[in-house]
Design an enzyme around this catalytic site. Structure first.
Site, PDB file in Angstrom:
ATOM      1  N   ARG A 166       0.894  -1.301   0.116  1.00  0.00           N
ATOM      2  CA  ARG A 166      -0.049   0.045   0.078  1.00  0.00           C
ATOM      3  C   ARG A 166       0.914   1.473  -0.076  1.00  0.00           C
ATOM      4  NH1 ARG A 166      -2.020  -3.786  -1.358  1.00  0.00           N
ATOM      5  NH2 ARG A 166      -3.699  -4.690  -0.538  1.00  0.00           N
ATOM      6  N   SER A 249     -10.637   0.875   4.225  1.00  0.00           N
ATOM      7  CA  SER A 249      -9.876   0.592   5.432  1.00  0.00           C
ATOM      8  C   SER A 249      -9.022   1.925   5.862  1.00  0.00           C
ATOM      9  CB  SER A 249      -8.950  -0.402   5.035  1.00  0.00           C
ATOM     10  OG  SER A 249      -9.500  -1.724   4.680  1.00  0.00           O
ATOM     11  N   GLU A 369      -4.660   4.851   6.780  1.00  0.00           N
ATOM     12  CA  GLU A 369      -4.355   4.770   5.400  1.00  0.00           C
ATOM     13  C   GLU A 369      -4.961   5.627   4.450  1.00  0.00           C
ATOM     14  OE1 GLU A 369      -3.783   2.556   1.874  1.00  0.00           O
ATOM     15  OE2 GLU A 369      -3.439   1.782   3.811  1.00  0.00           O
TER      16      GLU A 369
END
Length: 377
Positions: A166, A249, A369
């Site tokens: 990510r 998320s 995130e």
């Protein structure tokens, strides 16, 4: 040049927070996007680009600068140098899930497990999007981008983006700045040309699909099953479902040394992080004695489930602080949701509370995130 009346970011983001920026521009073509960026850079203005708004947490006061909306669209099919494959060059503002649907309909395999991920194609390499064991870095060939203050765009191969879990050199991490401040104009993927079926080899994807072995299954079935699974978790945008008013998320799964992972309860889900198998040791010729030194033993990193840590620190699905309009999704512990009219301050308060509970129980500080704009945790 196209300057428009600023729109409050709460109307353009899936978390539904954020005031109006001072200025807003929009671009429908790559040429327009380059021109808009260069105009803002020449003015010395603070700026950021906005695609689908699905990975953005914006503050209530608004952004003191210019927001450039990326509205570019289009898919171009190109020959691949590899047999049995095709390349797709996609404009940055194109909807990601529309791209997945396009590929599946034509029997192009490699991104079907990422069905239903919200946002635009240009945002996908920035955080190396992935789902159920499939990541964009597996099919990404290159991106066309323009660096801040540059006169013209360049083509950058995927190998130069430092793609990780990510993350990439382009991502704005909380508390830091990108290693390379640039804007993606287009993305090129290399996909397998199939008869409409594929063999599912990844264990994580097989588990999500309920497959016991590496069976050949239709791409369309993989897509529909993934979409159904995401919908059950509140991860498909639905204006009638408040659980989907989120940035996906909110916290990243924690990446920790193996020694730290061993201190967590055995039932906490964990996955090994793929080691760097291409590490190179450079020995100056002037100092070479004929012997190659042994590689230093490196402790392996482990990815642990943030959702498990949250739930086992006492934060249940659907949790809300008193009098707050922000809450944990009733379907997924990682999603912080706007239950209707929640401010960024309310979402921040909930996020800090969750961070403090997990830290108190397990000694780990979960990292957000989404990209945070004019807001702090």
């Amino acid at each position: 040049m196209t300057e428009i009346t600023p729109i409050p970011l709460r109307e353009l983001t899936t978390l539904r927070t954020g005031g109006a920026p001072e200025r807003m521009r929009e671009a429908a073509t790559a040429a327009e996007l380059i021109a808009e960026l260069q105009t803002v850079w020449a003015a010395g203005d603070e700026w950021f680009v906005l695609g689908g708004g699905s990975n953005l947490f914006a503050g209530d006061a608004g952004f003191e600068g210019t927001v450039i909306r990326v509205l570019t669209r289009g898919i171009e099919e190109l020959p691949s140098p590899h047999d049995g494959r095709v390349r797709l060059r996609v404009q940055a503002g194109h909807d990601w899930d529309h791209l997945v649907a396009y590929a599946v309909e034509r029997g192009y395999a490699g991104i079907e497990a990422m069905s239903g991920i919200p946002g635009t194609v240009g945002a996908a390499p920035v955080q190396n999007v992935g789902a159920y064991g499939q990541e964009i870095q597996e099919t990404l060939v290159e991106v066309e981008l323009i660096d801040e203050y540059a006169e013209s765009p360049v083509i950058v191969p995927a190998s130069e983006l430092a793609l990780g879990f990510r993350t990439s050199v382009l991502k704005h991490h909380y508390g830091g700045v990108p290693q390379r401040r640039a804007v993606i104009l287009s993305v090129t993927l290399d996909l397998a040309v199939t008869d409409g079926t594929r063999v599912v080899r990844g264990e994580q994807l097989r588990r999500a699909l309920g497959l016991e072995d590496a069976s050949a299954v239709p791409l369309a079935w993989v897509r529909s099953t993934i979409l159904s699974t995401r919908a059950q978790k509140g991860m498909l945008l639905n204006p009638d479902d408040p659980d989907t008013a989120s940035a996906g998320s909110f916290f990243q799964n924690a990446i920790v040394p193996e020694s730290v992972a061993r201190t967590l309860p055995a039932e906490c889900p964990r996955w090994p992080v793929t080691p760097d198998l291409d590490a190179v040791t450079v020995i100056p010729l002037s100092g070479f004695t004929g012997a190659v030194p042994p590689l230093a033993a490196a402790q392996a990193d482990v990815k642990v489930s943030a959702a498990w840590l949250i739930e086992h620190s006492g934060i249940r699905k659907g949790f809300k602080l008193p009098r707050s309009r922000a809450g944990v999704s009733t379907k997924h512990a990682l999603a912080l949701t706007n239950r209707g009219g929640a401010t960024a301050a309310e979402v921040s308060e909930l996020a800090r509370f969750i961070q403090s509970r997990v830290h108190a129980e397990y000694g780990l500080l979960l990292q957000p995130e989404p990209v945070l704009v004019e807001v702090e945790l």
